[in-house]
Design a protein around this motif. Structure first.
Motif, PDB file in Angstrom:
ATOM      1  N   LEU A 168      39.185  30.687  46.745  1.00  0.00           N
ATOM      2  CA  LEU A 168      37.922  30.333  46.104  1.00  0.00           C
ATOM      3  C   LEU A 168      37.518  31.403  45.091  1.00  0.00           C
ATOM      4  O   LEU A 168      37.096  31.099  43.974  1.00  0.00           O
ATOM      5  CB  LEU A 168      36.837  30.134  47.157  1.00  0.00           C
ATOM      6  CG  LEU A 168      35.446  29.773  46.632  1.00  0.00           C
ATOM      7  CD1 LEU A 168      35.487  28.468  45.843  1.00  0.00           C
ATOM      8  CD2 LEU A 168      34.467  29.678  47.786  1.00  0.00           C
ATOM      9  N   THR A 169      37.665  32.655  45.480  1.00  0.00           N
ATOM     10  CA  THR A 169      37.332  33.764  44.588  1.00  0.00           C
ATOM     11  C   THR A 169      38.233  33.766  43.360  1.00  0.00           C
ATOM     12  O   THR A 169      37.764  33.980  42.236  1.00  0.00           O
ATOM     13  CB  THR A 169      37.446  35.105  45.342  1.00  0.00           C
ATOM     14  OG1 THR A 169      36.554  35.076  46.463  1.00  0.00           O
ATOM     15  CG2 THR A 169      37.096  36.277  44.447  1.00  0.00           C
ATOM     16  N   ALA A 170      39.527  33.520  43.564  1.00  0.00           N
ATOM     17  CA  ALA A 170      40.455  33.466  42.428  1.00  0.00           C
ATOM     18  C   ALA A 170      40.060  32.343  41.476  1.00  0.00           C
ATOM     19  O   ALA A 170      40.110  32.506  40.251  1.00  0.00           O
ATOM     20  CB  ALA A 170      41.881  33.278  42.928  1.00  0.00           C
ATOM     21  N   TYR A 171      39.655  31.223  42.012  1.00  0.00           N
ATOM     22  CA  TYR A 171      39.231  30.096  41.186  1.00  0.00           C
ATOM     23  C   TYR A 171      37.969  30.452  40.395  1.00  0.00           C
ATOM     24  O   TYR A 171      37.875  30.196  39.191  1.00  0.00           O
ATOM     25  CB  TYR A 171      38.986  28.869  42.074  1.00  0.00           C
ATOM     26  CG  TYR A 171      38.520  27.660  41.310  1.00  0.00           C
ATOM     27  CD1 TYR A 171      39.406  26.933  40.512  1.00  0.00           C
ATOM     28  CD2 TYR A 171      37.204  27.240  41.388  1.00  0.00           C
ATOM     29  CE1 TYR A 171      38.982  25.821  39.812  1.00  0.00           C
ATOM     30  CE2 TYR A 171      36.778  26.127  40.688  1.00  0.00           C
ATOM     31  CZ  TYR A 171      37.659  25.422  39.895  1.00  0.00           C
ATOM     32  OH  TYR A 171      37.233  24.331  39.204  1.00  0.00           O
ATOM     33  N   ILE A 172      36.994  31.050  41.057  1.00  0.00           N
ATOM     34  CA  ILE A 172      35.750  31.446  40.384  1.00  0.00           C
ATOM     35  C   ILE A 172      36.039  32.459  39.280  1.00  0.00           C
ATOM     36  O   ILE A 172      35.488  32.371  38.180  1.00  0.00           O
ATOM     37  CB  ILE A 172      34.725  31.994  41.400  1.00  0.00           C
ATOM     38  CG1 ILE A 172      34.270  30.871  42.336  1.00  0.00           C
ATOM     39  CG2 ILE A 172      33.532  32.621  40.690  1.00  0.00           C
ATOM     40  CD1 ILE A 172      33.489  31.355  43.546  1.00  0.00           C
ATOM     41  N   LEU A 173      36.916  33.410  39.560  1.00  0.00           N
ATOM     42  CA  LEU A 173      37.303  34.385  38.543  1.00  0.00           C
ATOM     43  C   LEU A 173      37.936  33.679  37.345  1.00  0.00           C
ATOM     44  O   LEU A 173      37.629  33.979  36.194  1.00  0.00           O
ATOM     45  CB  LEU A 173      38.269  35.420  39.127  1.00  0.00           C
ATOM     46  CG  LEU A 173      38.822  36.448  38.142  1.00  0.00           C
ATOM     47  CD1 LEU A 173      37.711  37.310  37.557  1.00  0.00           C
ATOM     48  CD2 LEU A 173      39.865  37.313  38.827  1.00  0.00           C
ATOM     49  N   GLY A 174      38.800  32.711  37.615  1.00  0.00           N
ATOM     50  CA  GLY A 174      39.424  31.945  36.543  1.00  0.00           C
ATOM     51  C   GLY A 174      38.401  31.176  35.713  1.00  0.00           C
ATOM     52  O   GLY A 174      38.503  31.121  34.486  1.00  0.00           O
TER      53      GLY A 174
ATOM     54  N   ALA B 261      35.255  32.006  35.288  1.00  0.00           N
ATOM     55  CA  ALA B 261      34.514  32.994  34.499  1.00  0.00           C
ATOM     56  C   ALA B 261      35.340  33.488  33.317  1.00  0.00           C
ATOM     57  O   ALA B 261      34.827  33.627  32.206  1.00  0.00           O
ATOM     58  CB  ALA B 261      34.094  34.168  35.383  1.00  0.00           C
ATOM     59  N   GLN B 262      36.619  33.718  33.541  1.00  0.00           N
ATOM     60  CA  GLN B 262      37.470  34.164  32.447  1.00  0.00           C
ATOM     61  C   GLN B 262      37.631  33.068  31.404  1.00  0.00           C
ATOM     62  O   GLN B 262      37.600  33.332  30.201  1.00  0.00           O
ATOM     63  CB  GLN B 262      38.811  34.644  32.974  1.00  0.00           C
ATOM     64  CG  GLN B 262      38.687  35.960  33.704  1.00  0.00           C
ATOM     65  CD  GLN B 262      39.995  36.467  34.254  1.00  0.00           C
ATOM     66  OE1 GLN B 262      40.864  35.695  34.637  1.00  0.00           O
ATOM     67  NE2 GLN B 262      40.139  37.773  34.303  1.00  0.00           N
ATOM     68  N   GLY B 263      37.806  31.838  31.843  1.00  0.00           N
ATOM     69  CA  GLY B 263      37.942  30.721  30.913  1.00  0.00           C
ATOM     70  C   GLY B 263      36.683  30.500  30.093  1.00  0.00           C
ATOM     71  O   GLY B 263      36.756  30.100  28.928  1.00  0.00           O
ATOM     72  N   ALA B 264      35.532  30.750  30.699  1.00  0.00           N
ATOM     73  CA  ALA B 264      34.259  30.584  30.001  1.00  0.00           C
ATOM     74  C   ALA B 264      33.925  31.792  29.135  1.00  0.00           C
ATOM     75  O   ALA B 264      32.967  31.759  28.367  1.00  0.00           O
ATOM     76  CB  ALA B 264      33.135  30.348  31.017  1.00  0.00           C
ATOM     77  N   GLY B 265      34.709  32.855  29.279  1.00  0.00           N
ATOM     78  CA  GLY B 265      34.452  34.061  28.497  1.00  0.00           C
ATOM     79  C   GLY B 265      33.322  34.915  29.035  1.00  0.00           C
ATOM     80  O   GLY B 265      32.817  35.786  28.337  1.00  0.00           O
ATOM     81  N   THR B 266      32.924  34.678  30.285  1.00  0.00           N
ATOM     82  CA  THR B 266      31.811  35.440  30.861  1.00  0.00           C
ATOM     83  C   THR B 266      32.258  36.573  31.777  1.00  0.00           C
ATOM     84  O   THR B 266      31.433  37.364  32.211  1.00  0.00           O
ATOM     85  CB  THR B 266      30.857  34.512  31.647  1.00  0.00           C
ATOM     86  OG1 THR B 266      31.582  33.910  32.723  1.00  0.00           O
ATOM     87  CG2 THR B 266      30.256  33.448  30.745  1.00  0.00           C
ATOM     88  N   ALA B 267      33.551  36.642  32.077  1.00  0.00           N
ATOM     89  CA  ALA B 267      34.048  37.682  32.975  1.00  0.00           C
ATOM     90  C   ALA B 267      34.243  38.984  32.205  1.00  0.00           C
ATOM     91  O   ALA B 267      34.837  38.983  31.129  1.00  0.00           O
ATOM     92  CB  ALA B 267      35.363  37.256  33.613  1.00  0.00           C
ATOM     93  N   PRO B 268      33.747  40.098  32.738  1.00  0.00           N
ATOM     94  CA  PRO B 268      34.006  41.375  32.080  1.00  0.00           C
ATOM     95  C   PRO B 268      35.489  41.722  32.197  1.00  0.00           C
ATOM     96  O   PRO B 268      36.193  41.180  33.058  1.00  0.00           O
ATOM     97  CB  PRO B 268      33.134  42.364  32.862  1.00  0.00           C
ATOM     98  CG  PRO B 268      32.905  41.730  34.185  1.00  0.00           C
ATOM     99  CD  PRO B 268      32.954  40.239  33.954  1.00  0.00           C
ATOM    100  N   PRO B 269      35.985  42.614  31.344  1.00  0.00           N
ATOM    101  CA  PRO B 269      37.411  42.957  31.372  1.00  0.00           C
ATOM    102  C   PRO B 269      37.900  43.462  32.734  1.00  0.00           C
ATOM    103  O   PRO B 269      39.038  43.230  33.103  1.00  0.00           O
ATOM    104  CB  PRO B 269      37.531  44.065  30.318  1.00  0.00           C
ATOM    105  CG  PRO B 269      36.349  43.887  29.434  1.00  0.00           C
ATOM    106  CD  PRO B 269      35.259  43.298  30.295  1.00  0.00           C
ATOM    107  N   ASP B 270      37.031  44.112  33.487  1.00  0.00           N
ATOM    108  CA  ASP B 270      37.414  44.657  34.787  1.00  0.00           C
ATOM    109  C   ASP B 270      36.934  43.766  35.936  1.00  0.00           C
ATOM    110  O   ASP B 270      36.718  44.238  37.053  1.00  0.00           O
ATOM    111  CB  ASP B 270      36.869  46.072  34.943  1.00  0.00           C
ATOM    112  CG  ASP B 270      35.345  46.140  34.914  1.00  0.00           C
ATOM    113  OD1 ASP B 270      34.699  45.170  34.460  1.00  0.00           O
ATOM    114  OD2 ASP B 270      34.793  47.174  35.334  1.00  0.00           O
TER     115      ASP B 270
END
Length: 85
Positions: A45-51, A53-62
């Motif tokens: 679930l966490t990996a999916y949420i991270l994906g 966020a990254q796809g939406a461009g909202t995840a920070p680089p770290d």
């Protein structure tokens, strides 16, 4: 090429993702920390949420590192939260 590399390449090709953008080791470390620190079902679930966020461009680089830190501190954080109630 091992099974994990083959699977990653196949999924990337199917979904149109550049395999060079996949940090396999960071993701596996993240899911390990979540599975052991929080709960096993929380890892995918966490990996999916991270994906997302990254796809939406909202995840920070770290982002993976930060979320892994949350998982490693989960027990302490929940103890503190429950102590505040």
């Amino acid at each position: 090429m091992n099974v994990l590399e083959e699977w990653t390449a196949l999924v990337c090709r199917e979904l149109g993702v550049d395999p060079a953008r996949v940090d396999r080791d960071a993701l596996l470390d993240l899911t390990k920390d979540v599975a052991h620190g929080v709960a096993r079902p929380a890892a995918p679930l966490t990996a999916y949420i991270l994906g997302l966020a990254q796809g939406a461009g909202t995840a920070p680089p770290d982002a993976a590192e930060r979320v892994a830190g949350l998982a490693r501190d989960w027990e302490r954080a929940t103890t503190e939260t429950m102590g505040d109630a």
